[in-house]
Each structure stands twice: as structure tokens, then as C-alpha cells.
Scaffold this active site. Structure first.
Site, PDB file in Angstrom:
ATOM      1  N   GLU A 281     -15.548   3.916  -8.684  1.00 42.83           N
ATOM      2  CA  GLU A 281     -15.066   2.613  -9.641  1.00 42.83           C
ATOM      3  C   GLU A 281     -14.734   1.272  -8.879  1.00 42.83           C
ATOM      4  OE1 GLU A 281     -11.624   3.220  -7.675  1.00 42.83           O
ATOM      5  OE2 GLU A 281     -13.168   4.732  -7.954  1.00 42.83           O
TER       6      GLU A 281
ATOM      7  N   ARG B  30      -2.483   5.890  -4.096  1.00 38.45           N
ATOM      8  CA  ARG B  30      -1.631   4.518  -4.518  1.00 38.45           C
ATOM      9  C   ARG B  30      -1.959   3.506  -3.594  1.00 38.45           C
ATOM     10  NH1 ARG B  30       1.342   8.003  -0.883  1.00 38.45           N
ATOM     11  NH2 ARG B  30       2.099   6.944   0.742  1.00 38.45           N
TER      12      ARG B  30
ATOM     13  N   LYS C 135     -10.312  13.665  -8.941  1.00 39.95           N
ATOM     14  CA  LYS C 135     -10.154  13.864  -7.318  1.00 39.95           C
ATOM     15  C   LYS C 135      -9.625  15.250  -7.212  1.00 39.95           C
ATOM     16  CE  LYS C 135     -10.025   9.192  -5.689  1.00 39.95           C
ATOM     17  NZ  LYS C 135     -10.806   9.186  -4.562  1.00 39.95           N
TER      18      LYS C 135
ATOM     19  N   ASP D 271     -15.441   8.163 -10.258  1.00 30.85           N
ATOM     20  CA  ASP D 271     -14.708   7.911  -8.917  1.00 30.85           C
ATOM     21  C   ASP D 271     -15.414   6.905  -7.924  1.00 30.85           C
ATOM     22  OD1 ASP D 271     -12.552   7.935  -7.311  1.00 30.85           O
ATOM     23  OD2 ASP D 271     -13.520  10.070  -6.179  1.00 30.85           O
TER      24      ASP D 271
ATOM     25  N   LYS E 194     -10.371  -5.272  -3.391  1.00 26.86           N
ATOM     26  CA  LYS E 194     -10.361  -4.082  -4.663  1.00 26.86           C
ATOM     27  C   LYS E 194      -8.997  -3.685  -4.974  1.00 26.86           C
ATOM     28  CE  LYS E 194     -11.205   0.901  -4.976  1.00 26.86           C
ATOM     29  NZ  LYS E 194     -11.718   2.017  -4.269  1.00 26.86           N
TER      30      LYS E 194
ATOM     31  N   SER F  39     -14.371  12.027 -13.300  1.00 31.26           N
ATOM     32  CA  SER F  39     -14.781  12.713 -12.206  1.00 31.26           C
ATOM     33  C   SER F  39     -13.348  13.066 -11.207  1.00 31.26           C
ATOM     34  CB  SER F  39     -15.683  11.789 -11.468  1.00 31.26           C
ATOM     35  OG  SER F  39     -16.802  11.382 -12.398  1.00 31.26           O
TER      36      SER F  39
ATOM     37  N   MET G 161       0.775  -1.161  -0.011  1.00 31.85           N
ATOM     38  CA  MET G 161      -0.072   0.163   0.059  1.00 31.85           C
ATOM     39  C   MET G 161       0.970   1.309   0.060  1.00 31.85           C
ATOM     40  SD  MET G 161      -2.867  -1.127   2.789  1.00 31.85           S
ATOM     41  CE  MET G 161      -3.876   0.152   2.841  1.00 31.85           C
TER      42      MET G 161
ATOM     43  N   ASP H 199      -5.694   5.729  -8.060  1.00 33.99           N
ATOM     44  CA  ASP H 199      -7.080   6.203  -8.429  1.00 33.99           C
ATOM     45  C   ASP H 199      -7.161   7.617  -8.417  1.00 33.99           C
ATOM     46  OD1 ASP H 199      -9.871   6.355  -8.489  1.00 33.99           O
ATOM     47  OD2 ASP H 199     -10.405   6.153  -6.445  1.00 33.99           O
TER      48      ASP H 199
ATOM     49  N   ARG I 232     -16.224  -0.596  -6.711  1.00 32.56           N
ATOM     50  CA  ARG I 232     -17.516  -1.324  -6.962  1.00 32.56           C
ATOM     51  C   ARG I 232     -17.794  -1.882  -8.236  1.00 32.56           C
ATOM     52  NH1 ARG I 232     -21.433   3.655  -4.709  1.00 32.56           N
ATOM     53  NH2 ARG I 232     -19.314   3.969  -3.718  1.00 32.56           N
TER      54      ARG I 232
END
Length: 486
Positions: free
Chosen positions: A331, A268, A259, A329, A247, A257, A169, A252, A333
Site C-alpha cells: 500500500e 506502528r 499480515k 499490503d 510514506k 492481504s 515511530m 499497517d 507505493r
């Protein structure tokens, strides 16, 4: 170096109450430790330390750390085992002091619970400094004495599992792309003969008709990967597995849309779900848990490009349901929808998915606990009991029909990927969306957005990505494996 624990008395006076390891060491140095502690001022409070040098030739530096009350057990109000948490926190502080003294090896007092002590030591010393030229000295923690070596080793495996998730992560998104993530996990599992790893390419994803997942991936130049891990620890290869789904958005941006740029670098870690479930499988394999586990991680980036999803686009998931992408955003799901459909292929005993899914979860619970949405009280009980032991807590959230209506009332498709009242109950509408892709009677969705990183809330984790709730998933799997034996 040596780290020893000391309990605070019922009242703040009287001689220091040492652990049995502390007692033994005190006898070894003819009572000098107790003597020094008594002349150093008031008894040590929980998490506070004193450092003594030159007490014994084998241990030039001894760190004594406060453990709080002796026999602190489960705190009903806090939903955790306070004794274990105190040990983790105390040992972490002690080990870091040894590290600051640049001593390469530390022996750790088991403090009556060697597993918790090992977790505190291994979690407390971890730091991501791969890309720095100046690194902190590496400290290797070992058990002091030999009485509880099995429990110590178990604690090391639990903590290393969480540290693997923290590593994945924390690493920059240009270092952990979908393919690099898969390669890293593959390499960790290489030595286990009862583990098979499948790194599925984009062509395979397309044959599986995972249109929702592919719609997110197509905005990026990085090709998507569907990572599939089979750990066959059960007595019978055909026993129904526990399926863990994570996930895996390795970066992201929000897509079209977009951020806000402030804090976007933290995205990240938007593959925290994939990192925790894959790390839990690695730990389960190392523990030789008698259980079959399948780990699934749809991995891709969510980027804005000429090929990216546009707000209002409609995509088709693996089970045929159409989804209107009202916010690109939301995404995670979309990836999970297809992965959850796929998870049903394995006749699962239970499906548990984890995802840094919604900012709304962070608003609701902060970093105190992972939000759990589940259709199974049996599953909830196991997760909850596991979390009391690990101190990495879970809290049950509602899966009401009330929320389902907000995602199924959609102008162009079967579902919208956001609730029609936008921000209201955002974590709950996200869970309701996922429920539309689940037919299994034992399913739980863990929204880990709030526990993604640590500032200073968990004393035995440094600042940075937290890798939570990996240990709770491992403990949950361990309980499930006992369950299947009885």
C-alpha cells in the site's frame, strides 16, 4: 558527571593518550587521572569504560571511555568516518553510565569533534518511556569547555531531529493517528516564522484526485490527512525547493492481504518515511539552512474492513494511471504515487522520498544501510557523501528497465502494485513502480524498511525504532544549501 575520551595507543602499552579536555582535567587533579588509568590495568579498548569517583569536587563521578585509534578518518571499506562513529559510540556509552548513576547533568568531552560528541550524547540517552510510570532519570548533556559550542549545538539539533522521528515511530498507533501526527509536527514548527504548515483533510485529497492514496485510507475509521510543510529558508521565496516526501502509514495491518499477527505491532512505525522527512524539515528550520524545503506526508492507516481495497481492485492515481491492487499490503507505493505526482507542482530542484517500503529491502541490506534508487548521479553523490559524515549509510540499488516491465505487464490496468514474479527483486520492482509517477530529472527513493528499528547494531541507539536516516537527510539538505550558494 563528566565523560572524557581516551585513545588507544598504536601498540597496547605506554601511558594513556588523553584528549585535550582529558589532559586539561588531568592537570587540574595533579596527574591523578593518568595515574589511576595506568594502575587500573591494560589501556581502555574502544567503547569500554572506567568510572572514577571523588577525583574533583565539581565532578563527583568521571567516566573515561575508549575512543579507539586517534586520527581514525574515513574508512573506504566501511563507507563512513570511523573517527566520528567512534566518538558517537563512546560518548553514548559514557552518558548512559552517568544516567545509571542517577546524576542529572553530564559534561561531555568534545573529543576533537563536538558535533559527533553531541550526537552521541543526545542519541544515546533517548528512550521512549512516555507511557511508563517508572521512568529513567533525565540526564542533560552539556559541552565540557567552551571551545566548540557552535559545532556542539549543531550536533544537538541533528540528534534531536532523529529523536523526534524515533518518538513518532515508537509511539503506539492509537497515540499517533494521522491527525495526531500532523498536530505534533505543527506544534514543533510553531515558533518558526518562515514555516507554513497545511493540514489537508480528506475533502482536499479528493479534489486533488489522489485516488490511489484514498483507496488505502478508506479501509480505516481514521480519516486520512495530507500534511504539507513549507520551509522558506532560501534567499528568494521563488527558488526551486528540495521536496521531501514520506510514506505515512500510521498503522499497517496489511489490509485484506492481512499480515501475520506476530510482529504486527511494529507496523506502528510504518510511517517512518513521514517521520524522518518531517523531522528533517524541523531540523533544517532549527539550523536556519539557506534553502527552500517542502515536506509532504500522505498519512492514513491500512486496515481490513468492508470498505477496504480488495485484491484485484483497480484504482486511478493523480496522473491518470490505473493501478491493479494485487496485494493490499503493497500500500505504501499507492500513497507515494499520488504524493510524488503532487510534488512536481512545486518546480522542485530535487525530489527525495523515504518509505519503509519493502521487506525485500531488509532481506537485501539488513540494517547496515538505506537502499537508494535514483535517476540522478548528482543526487546520489550528495546523499552518499552526506552519509559518510553521519555514519547513517546509504547504498545505491538498480532502477533497471528490467524491473519496470514486471510492474507494467498487468492484465487489468496500466500497472500492478506488485512485480509479476512476486518476491523476486521486491525492493527493485517497488522502486520501478514509483518511477512511473516521476518526471523530475533529480529523484531518489529511499527504502528504509531495513533501518526501521535497532536491536544492537548501532551502539549509540538504544533498542527500538531508529529514526534513520534523518541525520543523513539533514546533512544532505545542508550540502544542497551550500551548493546553491556557490
Amino acid at each position: 558527571g563528566l565523560v572524557l575520551g581516551v585513545y588507544s595507543g598504536e601498540k597496547d602499552e605506554g601511558a594513556a593518550q588523553l584528549t585535550s579536555a582529558g589532559d586539561a582535567f588531568d592537570r587540574l587533579v595533579s596527574g591523578k587521572l593518568r595515574e589511576l588509568l595506568s594502575i587500573c590495568g591494560p589501556p581502555l579498548k574502544k567503547g569500554k569504560t572506567r568510572v572514577f569517583h571523588g577525583l574533583h569536587q565539581d565532578f563527583p563521578s568521571v567516566v573515561v571511555v575508549g575512543l579507539g585509534k586517534n586520527n581514525a578518518g574515513v574508512n573506504e571499506q566501511e563507507n563512513w568516518n570511523e573517527g566520528k562513529e567512534n566518538i558517537r559510540a563512546a560518548v553514548a556509552v559514557g552518558c548512559r553510565q552517568i544516567q545509571d548513576l542517577e546524576i542529572p547533568c553530564v559534561e561531555v568531552d568534545p573529543c576533537g569533534d563536538a558535533q559527533a560528541a553531541a550526537e552521541g550524547a543526545v542519541l544515546g540517552l533517548h528512550e521512549y518511556n512516555e507511557l511508563k510510570q517508572k521512568k529513567k532519570p533525565v540526564v542533560t548533556p552539556q559541552l565540557h569547555g567552551s571551545a566548540e559550542s557552535e559545532a556542539w549545538q549543531k550536533g544537538v539539533i541533528y540528534a534531536e531531529g532523529q529523536n523526534l522521528a524515533r518518538y513518532l515511530m515508537e509511539a503506539p498507533a492509537n497515540y499517533i493517528t494521522p491527525i495526531k501526527f500532523a498536530e505534533h509536527i505543527e506544534q514543533k514548527l510553531r515558533s518558526f516564522s518562515n514555516v507554513k504548515v497545511h493540514v489537508r483533510p480528506e475533502s482536499w485529497i479528493a479534489t486533488q484526485q489522489m485516488g490511489a492514496f484514498l483507496s488505502v485510507a478508506k479501509g480505516s475509521a481514521e480519516p486520512p490527512i495530507f500534511l504539507e510543510i513549507h520551509y522558506l529558508g532560501g534567499a528568494n521565496a521563488n527558488d526551486s525547493p528540495l521536496v521531501l516526501v514520506g510514506k505515512g502509514v500510521t498503522f499497517d495491518s496489511g489490509g485484506i492481504s492481512l499480515k501475520p499477527s506476530s510482529g504486527m505491532d511494529a507496523m506502528r512505525a510504518d510511517m517512518g518515511g513521514a517521520a524522518t522527512v518531517c523531522s528533517a524539515v524541523v531540523a533544517a528550520a532549527a539550523l536556519k539552512l539557506p534553502l527552500n524545503i517542502i515536506g509532504l506526508a500522505p498519512l492514513c492507516e491500512n486496515m481490513p474492513s468492508g470498505k477496504a481495497n480488495k485484491p484485484g481492485d483497480v484504482v486511478r492515481a493523480k496522473n491518470g494511471k490505473t493501478i491493479q491492487v494485487d496485494n493490499t499490503d503493497a500500500e505504501g507505493r499507492l500513497l507515494l504515487a499520488d504524493a510524488l505526482c503532487y510534488a512536481h507542482n512545486f518546480n522542485p530542484r530535487a525530489i527525495v522520498n523515504a518509505a519503509t517500503l519493502t521487506g525485500a529491502m531488509d532481506v537485501a541490506l539488513g540494517s547496515a544501510a538505506t537502499g537508494v534508487f535514483t535517476n540522478s548521479s548528482w543526487l546520489w553523490t550528495h546523499l552518499y557523501e552526506a552519509s559518510i559524515l553521519t555514519g547513517d549509510r546509504v547504498w545505491r540499488m538498480p532502477l533497471f528497465e528490467h524491473y519496470t516491465k514486471q510492474v507494467t505487464d498487468c492484465p487489468l490496468a496500466d500497472l500492478s502494485n506488485i512485480g509479476k514474479y512476486s518476491r523476486a527483486g521486491g525492493a527493485c520492482t517497488a522502486a520501478a513502480f514509483l518511477k512511473e509517477f516521476v518526471t523530475a530529472s533529480h529523484w531518489a527513493h529511499l527504502d528504509i524498511a531495513g533501518v526501521m528499528s535497532n536491536k544492537d547494531e548501532v551502539p549509540y541507539l538504544r533498542k527500538g525504532m531508529a529514526g534513520r536516516p534523518t541525520r543523513t537527510l539533514v546533512e544532505f539538505a545542508a550540502r544542497l544549501s551550500q551548493d546553491s550558494h556557490s
